[in-house]
Design a protein around this motif. Sequence first.
Motif, short mmCIF file in Angstrom:
data_model
loop_
_atom_site.label_atom_id
_atom_site.label_comp_id
_atom_site.label_asym_id
_atom_site.label_seq_id
_atom_site.Cartn_x
_atom_site.Cartn_y
_atom_site.Cartn_z
N LEU A 26 11.53 -2.84 -1.70
CA LEU A 26 10.08 -2.97 -1.74
C LEU A 26 9.47 -1.67 -2.25
O LEU A 26 9.33 -0.71 -1.50
CB LEU A 26 9.59 -3.30 -0.33
N SER A 27 9.18 -1.64 -3.54
CA SER A 27 8.51 -0.44 -4.06
C SER A 27 7.92 -0.76 -5.41
O SER A 27 8.30 -1.71 -6.08
CB SER A 27 9.49 0.72 -4.18
N ALA A 28 6.98 0.05 -5.82
CA ALA A 28 6.32 -0.14 -7.11
C ALA A 28 5.62 1.16 -7.47
O ALA A 28 5.42 2.03 -6.61
CB ALA A 28 5.29 -1.27 -7.02
N SER A 29 5.27 1.30 -8.73
CA SER A 29 4.48 2.48 -9.08
C SER A 29 3.04 2.23 -8.62
O SER A 29 2.63 1.08 -8.47
CB SER A 29 4.55 2.76 -10.58
N ALA A 30 2.31 3.32 -8.39
CA ALA A 30 0.95 3.15 -7.88
C ALA A 30 0.12 4.36 -8.29
O ALA A 30 0.66 5.44 -8.56
CB ALA A 30 0.98 3.03 -6.36
N SER A 31 -1.19 4.17 -8.31
CA SER A 31 -2.07 5.29 -8.67
C SER A 31 -2.16 6.25 -7.49
O SER A 31 -1.81 5.90 -6.35
CB SER A 31 -3.46 4.76 -9.01
N GLU A 32 -2.67 7.42 -7.74
CA GLU A 32 -2.78 8.42 -6.69
C GLU A 32 -3.71 7.93 -5.57
O GLU A 32 -3.42 8.10 -4.39
CB GLU A 32 -3.31 9.73 -7.28
N ALA A 33 -4.79 7.25 -5.98
CA ALA A 33 -5.74 6.73 -4.99
C ALA A 33 -5.07 5.71 -4.09
O ALA A 33 -5.23 5.72 -2.87
CB ALA A 33 -6.94 6.11 -5.69
N GLU A 34 -4.27 4.83 -4.70
CA GLU A 34 -3.56 3.82 -3.92
C GLU A 34 -2.60 4.48 -2.95
O GLU A 34 -2.47 4.06 -1.81
CB GLU A 34 -2.76 2.88 -4.86
N ARG A 35 -1.92 5.50 -3.43
CA ARG A 35 -0.98 6.21 -2.56
C ARG A 35 -1.70 6.83 -1.37
O ARG A 35 -1.24 6.78 -0.25
CB ARG A 35 -0.28 7.32 -3.36
N GLY A 267 5.25 1.52 8.01
CA GLY A 267 4.98 1.34 6.60
C GLY A 267 5.28 -0.06 6.13
O GLY A 267 5.74 -0.93 6.88
N LEU A 268 5.03 -0.25 4.85
CA LEU A 268 5.12 -1.57 4.23
C LEU A 268 6.52 -2.16 4.39
O LEU A 268 7.52 -1.56 4.02
CB LEU A 268 4.78 -1.42 2.75
N GLY A 269 6.59 -3.36 4.94
CA GLY A 269 7.86 -4.09 5.02
C GLY A 269 8.87 -3.52 5.99
O GLY A 269 9.96 -4.06 6.14
N ALA A 270 8.53 -2.43 6.66
CA ALA A 270 9.54 -1.73 7.48
C ALA A 270 9.95 -2.58 8.68
O ALA A 270 9.13 -3.19 9.35
CB ALA A 270 8.98 -0.39 7.95
N ALA A 271 11.27 -2.62 8.91
CA ALA A 271 11.83 -3.43 9.99
C ALA A 271 12.04 -2.59 11.24
O ALA A 271 12.19 -1.37 11.17
CB ALA A 271 13.15 -4.03 9.54
N SER A 272 12.06 -3.28 12.39
CA SER A 272 12.23 -2.60 13.67
C SER A 272 13.12 -3.39 14.60
O SER A 272 13.24 -4.61 14.47
CB SER A 272 10.87 -2.44 14.38
N GLU A 284 2.78 -7.18 2.07
CA GLU A 284 1.56 -7.15 1.25
C GLU A 284 0.86 -5.81 1.44
O GLU A 284 0.35 -5.51 2.52
CB GLU A 284 0.59 -8.26 1.72
N ARG A 285 0.80 -5.05 0.35
CA ARG A 285 0.27 -3.71 0.50
C ARG A 285 -1.20 -3.72 0.93
O ARG A 285 -1.61 -2.97 1.80
CB ARG A 285 0.43 -2.91 -0.80
N GLN A 286 -1.98 -4.59 0.32
CA GLN A 286 -3.41 -4.62 0.63
C GLN A 286 -3.63 -4.91 2.11
O GLN A 286 -4.41 -4.23 2.78
CB GLN A 286 -4.10 -5.68 -0.23
N ALA A 287 -2.92 -5.91 2.61
CA ALA A 287 -3.08 -6.28 4.01
C ALA A 287 -2.68 -5.11 4.92
O ALA A 287 -3.36 -4.80 5.90
CB ALA A 287 -2.22 -7.50 4.33
N TYR A 288 -1.60 -4.43 4.54
CA TYR A 288 -1.13 -3.33 5.36
C TYR A 288 -2.16 -2.20 5.40
O TYR A 288 -2.48 -1.66 6.45
CB TYR A 288 0.21 -2.80 4.84
#
Lengths: 394, 605
Positions: A26-35, A267-272, A284-288
């Motif tokens: 689970l990863s993608a490139s992203a803008s600095e603001a998104e990061r 974080g995104l998608g992280a399992a426990s 879903e990044r937005q939801a997170y």
Amino acid sequence: MMANRLLELYIHIPFCVKKCLYCDFLSASASEAEREDYMEALFLEIRERAVECKEYQVCSIFIGGGTPSILPGEQIERMLALIRKHYALTEDAEISIEVNPGTVDEKKLCIYRAAGVNRLSIGLQSTHDRELMALGRIHTWQQFLDTYQWAREAGFDNVNVDLMSALPGQTRESYAESLGRVLNLRPEHISAYSLIVEEGTPFYRAYEKGQLALPDEDTEREMYRDTERLLLEQGYHRYEISNYALPGKECRHNVGYWTRREYLGFGLGAASLMDNTRFHNTAERQAYVESPLQQRQEIQPLKRQEQMEETMYLGLRLTQGVSREEFRQRFGVSPEDIYGPVIEKNRRDGLLEYHRKEEGNTEGCQDGDEMAYLALTPRGLDLSNYVMAQFLLE
Amino acid sequence: MESNYQSKIRNFCIVEHIYHGKSTLADRIIEKTGLLTSREMQAQVLDNMDLERERGITIKAQYVRTVYKAQDGEEYIFNLIDTPGHVDFNYEVSRSLAACDGAILVVDAAQGIEAQTLANVYLALDHDLDVFPVINKIDLPSAEPDKVKDEIEDVIGLEAQDAPLISAKNGIGIEDVLEQIVKQIPAPKGNPENPLQALIFDSLYDSYKGVIIFCRIMEGTVKKGTTIKMMATGAKQEVVEVGYFGAGQFIPCEELKAGMVGYITASIKNVKDTAVGDTVTDANRPCSEPLPGYKKVQSMVYCGMYPADGAKYPDLRDALEKLQLNDASLQYEPETSIALGFGFRCGFLGLLHLEIIQERLEREYNLDLLTTATGVIYKVYKSNGEVIELTNPSNLPDPSEIEHMEEPIVSAEIMVTNEFIGSIMELCQERRGRYLGMEYTSGNRALIKYELPLNEIIYDFFDALKSRSRGYASFDYDIKGYETSSLVKLDILINREEVDALSFIVHADSAYERGRKMCEKLKDEIPRHLFEIPIQAAVGGKIIARETVKAMRKDVLAKCYGGDITRKKKLLEKQKEGKKRMRQVGNVEIPQKAFMSVLKLDDGK
């Protein structure tokens, strides 16, 4: 009251400069603001989850990705400070971060070190630029060498290097050369795994069209054998299916997964795994980003039977195997009571064996018990999925 | 001397080559005779079963009664007896024809006459039916009605210049057909006072009424209370109801008299008792002899059917039982296979029949089936004088006990345009055909006659025929009889153990080729095991082909993103699930798919 249960933390950074062609994480490139938005949400989650961990001591932190090293050093500094503020850490906690050459310089590594990171995992994959390019990696062998040297200079004395075999265009010789070059550097830990073409990746599509020139089965096999032989010769110990370490340098975080130590993923998608319950965050990044604390999904309390299954098929990933005594303590029965015929069949097939406690291992059993552990044989390690699947109960 | 009521009855059928538009024409006739409004019409009223609708063909004979007000002002009763269009059901076709007084021949205006057209017309003429042609699909751009008319006259010798030119699909020319039915089809004969003599042309099982017999009353009268007797099967029952079938429903009536077509119910429990072709008579006043032409239906094609899930064996048995209630030509008996467990050896009229039954079992009864290679009935003459009718290759005696073997032979007629004669003859030679002759029927077409072993045509002959003639060849066959042949049993050994479900009988000359293909196919289907697995084809203990499934060498999930245990478990579960669908033979696990894959060896060769 003294916190007494051990806990691992996993922190997911779902960003990279560019996604590699074989990667299905689970990863993608992203803008600095998104990061930045993401990091704010992540920090919020880390802070707010602390209440769940009052009874725990954190013995390992793993910052993985994606490419966590894409983040400025200060972000990591802030993150670890936050964790220290809200969580109790053991004195010798292992704190690892994944680093990709091409995203760090000496200064960044020094900041990591100063922030408390004590283990680096560097994604190399190959020492041949041609092979790196075919994988869609963003760096060269030389950039790795620079990174490795900066890491040592920054004071990292526990470094892992990731290597891959069965790559497109790779030969037995080129792989052996990669192994040799890495061994010359003597990292404390080497993750050596073979490429698996995963669905949904560009590699998969190329593979489907017959455009991926993968080494044939025999060559792949030889590479696999070379890995084991060369690393053993150089004093590395294979402690898990695809992980090798100098004595005492096994990755504690990794071992924790296979011994079912509790861990909390941020974080995104992280399992426990907490209180024998598995769950993970949304993908879903937005939801997170909008509500990081409301994203736990597929919350599965593990039944006793599932705990037994996990104890077996996860434990067998370690070459040491499953401690029969621990199994008995946890479940009140021996592995043979539950899995008698399966164990017998696989022993007969030469895939499983009993052995005594390994040297330097002080956990669990009494000295001299020849049947203290149940483990995969070397051939069993090759066929681990085949064996492990049999440990699923109806 | 025809009674008054008989002059207003027309009993007829429609004959055609498959897909020339018979069912659509039947629909139009029903529609135009006014019993049904257009709204009530389903696309094809006659084709009752879903399966038939999907395949676009009529599987079983059925009939319908409609009323037509003709231009002469009189109302006529039309009994349209629908006949199956496939060679598998030739016998049923012949019985349906025997129930009629005349026939409409439908010929496609673009395709012209084909092998089955001829076969069916000859069959109709054999039954002394008056046949008049109609030319269908005249609105197609490729329609050549004049050429087709000439062809009908030249080839069949039927007057065709006045043949109605129609489009059943678009409702063109249907009135003309209806008038011709009145004028060209003779009224039935027979004396209602004579002893009862009725021909069964179909029957079906209904859970409320029991068996419903469809019959044509040749002589005499039948009504409620008559004690009827089936002359061939001997079954005897009292009639509960008589009536006719119209507008999709059963309409009871007082009595059925000579010349009428209708149904009889008599609390009969099994269609086995009401065999197609049998004669129904009055038990208390029987006719002197049965109607001619009755034959016991003989299965021609056999295969083993096994439930994919062994626990479903009772379900399969129940389903076969139910299907047989309605289909006396379906035969089955229990058998056991070492590889597949408990199942049934089933007999069918032909391949289409087999496919239909298989689909019905899967669809209507929700069963997952494994079928073994299709075979025919071989006659095995043992040296001790005993003769075995072999339907299951596993039961073949030891070669030392066999004096000789015989296989069924068919006489086949293939109609093809001249350009494909060469490739079709080549195909027939490959299939061990014996050339009998060829007739040029018209302009550029020929009727090729061959004798072929039945077991050479039950695999994929029809497909091969179509592909080698770009769809133009048509084919029809009749069972001719048995002939001595050099046959062997081909066995498949997996890890040196014979897998009974994979054995089949083959001609000695093609054993090597078939064996090699089987091994190749199985090699791809059998997953690797911990050990190397030889796959061998053998004839009489002698290995003739071999492939090897290499030992499993690696099965590792190398990189496991640690936290995501769920994903790992799913992978292991999938692996374990896959194993459940395997059949254990010795210490080898064979996927069910493997058993099916060898049935279609000639795919994409």
